[in-house]
Design a protein around this motif. Structure first.
Motif, PDB file in Angstrom:
ATOM      1  N   SER A  16      -6.288   3.218  -2.726  1.00  0.00           N
ATOM      2  CA  SER A  16      -4.935   2.937  -2.004  1.00  0.00           C
ATOM      3  C   SER A  16      -4.161   2.029  -2.828  1.00  0.00           C
ATOM      4  O   SER A  16      -3.042   2.014  -2.873  1.00  0.00           O
ATOM      5  CB  SER A  16      -5.365   2.096  -0.656  1.00  0.00           C
ATOM      6  OG  SER A  16      -6.594   1.449  -0.712  1.00  0.00           O
ATOM      7  N   ALA A  17      -5.057   1.248  -3.607  1.00  0.00           N
ATOM      8  CA  ALA A  17      -4.354   0.161  -4.458  1.00  0.00           C
ATOM      9  C   ALA A  17      -3.512   1.091  -5.731  1.00  0.00           C
ATOM     10  O   ALA A  17      -2.506   0.672  -5.883  1.00  0.00           O
ATOM     11  CB  ALA A  17      -5.226  -0.581  -5.210  1.00  0.00           C
ATOM     12  N   ALA A  18      -4.254   2.036  -6.023  1.00  0.00           N
ATOM     13  CA  ALA A  18      -3.452   3.134  -6.976  1.00  0.00           C
ATOM     14  C   ALA A  18      -2.376   3.744  -6.463  1.00  0.00           C
ATOM     15  O   ALA A  18      -1.214   3.725  -7.251  1.00  0.00           O
ATOM     16  CB  ALA A  18      -4.273   4.139  -7.544  1.00  0.00           C
ATOM     17  N   HIS A  19      -2.289   4.009  -5.156  1.00  0.00           N
ATOM     18  CA  HIS A  19      -1.096   4.522  -4.672  1.00  0.00           C
ATOM     19  C   HIS A  19       0.045   3.460  -4.393  1.00  0.00           C
ATOM     20  O   HIS A  19       0.994   3.773  -4.711  1.00  0.00           O
ATOM     21  CB  HIS A  19      -1.527   5.058  -3.234  1.00  0.00           C
ATOM     22  CG  HIS A  19      -2.145   6.109  -3.204  1.00  0.00           C
ATOM     23  ND1 HIS A  19      -2.885   6.729  -2.070  1.00  0.00           N
ATOM     24  CD2 HIS A  19      -2.879   7.201  -4.047  1.00  0.00           C
ATOM     25  CE1 HIS A  19      -3.810   7.960  -2.256  1.00  0.00           C
ATOM     26  NE2 HIS A  19      -3.910   8.088  -3.503  1.00  0.00           N
ATOM     27  N   ARG A  20      -0.320   2.307  -4.420  1.00  0.00           N
ATOM     28  CA  ARG A  20       0.623   1.266  -4.291  1.00  0.00           C
ATOM     29  C   ARG A  20       1.339   1.118  -5.437  1.00  0.00           C
ATOM     30  O   ARG A  20       2.624   0.792  -5.478  1.00  0.00           O
ATOM     31  CB  ARG A  20      -0.038  -0.130  -3.802  1.00  0.00           C
ATOM     32  CG  ARG A  20       0.435  -0.557  -2.420  1.00  0.00           C
ATOM     33  CD  ARG A  20       0.026  -1.998  -2.047  1.00  0.00           C
ATOM     34  NE  ARG A  20      -1.421  -2.477  -2.619  1.00  0.00           N
ATOM     35  CZ  ARG A  20      -2.546  -2.219  -1.981  1.00  0.00           C
ATOM     36  NH1 ARG A  20      -2.805  -1.573  -0.956  1.00  0.00           N
ATOM     37  NH2 ARG A  20      -3.693  -2.628  -2.664  1.00  0.00           N
ATOM     38  N   VAL A  21       0.519   1.031  -6.429  1.00  0.00           N
ATOM     39  CA  VAL A  21       0.896   0.995  -8.011  1.00  0.00           C
ATOM     40  C   VAL A  21       2.186   1.892  -8.267  1.00  0.00           C
ATOM     41  O   VAL A  21       2.886   1.736  -8.888  1.00  0.00           O
ATOM     42  CB  VAL A  21      -0.307   0.843  -8.768  1.00  0.00           C
ATOM     43  CG1 VAL A  21       0.294   1.152 -10.288  1.00  0.00           C
ATOM     44  CG2 VAL A  21      -0.907  -0.590  -8.803  1.00  0.00           C
ATOM     45  N   LEU A  22       1.527   3.250  -7.656  1.00  0.00           N
ATOM     46  CA  LEU A  22       2.370   4.438  -8.144  1.00  0.00           C
ATOM     47  C   LEU A  22       3.874   4.306  -7.424  1.00  0.00           C
ATOM     48  O   LEU A  22       4.708   4.428  -8.068  1.00  0.00           O
ATOM     49  CB  LEU A  22       1.840   5.692  -7.795  1.00  0.00           C
ATOM     50  CG  LEU A  22       0.596   6.093  -8.741  1.00  0.00           C
ATOM     51  CD1 LEU A  22      -0.377   7.183  -7.983  1.00  0.00           C
ATOM     52  CD2 LEU A  22       1.162   6.797 -10.047  1.00  0.00           C
ATOM     53  N   ALA A  23       3.643   3.919  -6.187  1.00  0.00           N
ATOM     54  CA  ALA A  23       4.936   3.658  -5.393  1.00  0.00           C
ATOM     55  C   ALA A  23       5.834   2.790  -5.833  1.00  0.00           C
ATOM     56  O   ALA A  23       7.077   2.944  -5.553  1.00  0.00           O
ATOM     57  CB  ALA A  23       4.341   3.456  -3.766  1.00  0.00           C
TER      58      ALA A  23
END
Ligand code: URA
Length: 235
Positions: A16-23
């Protein structure tokens, strides 16, 4: 590998942290900001987070080489020189052959580090034509043309060879077009018509031919030449 997994692995972060960074638009793949967490990243892509390169993309290489008689279609061998010994490229260790020739055969070989591309070149289902110039011990008979077109049963593999075009250009010389590449295929086919191959040279693979490349020389393929195999493919 999916982009979110790659980030999670390299940055020791959760998905989920990876998704945030991507977003947040902090990740680029090959220079383009990419927000799609399911983006499939190949090992050839460069991945950058906040200006820091997490994955350094491997360079894609596509070469053609004029294999001389006596050189092995292999990347390493303890006894004989191999075709990669002829190549002067810092990344040549990553290369593999898109189809081999026997040691006694000369002609066009393709080398790459792109496994999907070499599969397209080699798979019989893609029907890439390969043209061989063949010299034989005995005269080639007109009725052999029909036999090569019908196909031969190869007992070891229990297959019938795909229709092949035999064009007689001299009493003991022919051009043979195959759409597959089985072990010693040309020699085995001539053996089936009670003849023997005494010299074999591959002139072309698909639209590629050697042109004025001398034995032992190689060159990089152009972008259009690489793409040509995608166009003949059926995937
Ligand atoms: N068929 C052969 O018999 N040998 C080669 O090297 C290529 C095709």
């Amino acid at each position: 590998m999916k982009l979110d997994r790659l980030l999670a692995r390299h940055q020791h972060m959760g998905r989920s942290a990876a998704h945030r960074v991507l977003a947040q638009g902090r990740v680029s793949v090959d220079g383009t900001v990419t927000r799609d967490s399911h983006y499939e990243v190949s090992r050839f892509a460069s991945v950058v987070l906040d200006g820091i390169e997490l994955q350094h993309g491997t360079r894609l290489i596509y070469l053609m080489l004029h294999k001389p008689v006596g050189w092995l279609s292999a990347t390493k061998d303890a006894q004989h020189p191999t075709v990669t010994d002829l190549i002067d490229d810092p990344d040549k260790e990553s290369l593999h052959l898109a189809g081999r020739l026997d040691r006694s055969t000369s002609g066009l070989v393709l080398l790459t580090n792109d496994g999907r591309w070499s599969k397209r070149v080699m798979d019989a289902e893609h029907r890439v034509p390969k043209v061989y110039r063949v010299q034989t011990q005995e005269p080639i008979r007109v009725e052999d043309v029909e036999a090569f077109a019908r196909g031969f049963h190869f007992h070891t593999e229990d297959i019938i060879t795909l229709p092949a075009k035999l064009e007689i250009i001299g009493e003991r010389e022919a051009l043979l077009t195959l759409h597959e590449g089985r072990y010693h295929q040309v020699k085995r086919m001539f053996h089936r018509v009670q003849n023997r191959v005494i010299a074999l040279h591959r002139e072309s693979v698909g639209d590629l031919s050697l042109g004025d490349l001398a034995p032992g020389q190689w060159r990089a393929l152009t972008t259009a030449e690489v793409a040509g195999f995608a166009a003949t493919g059926c995937d």
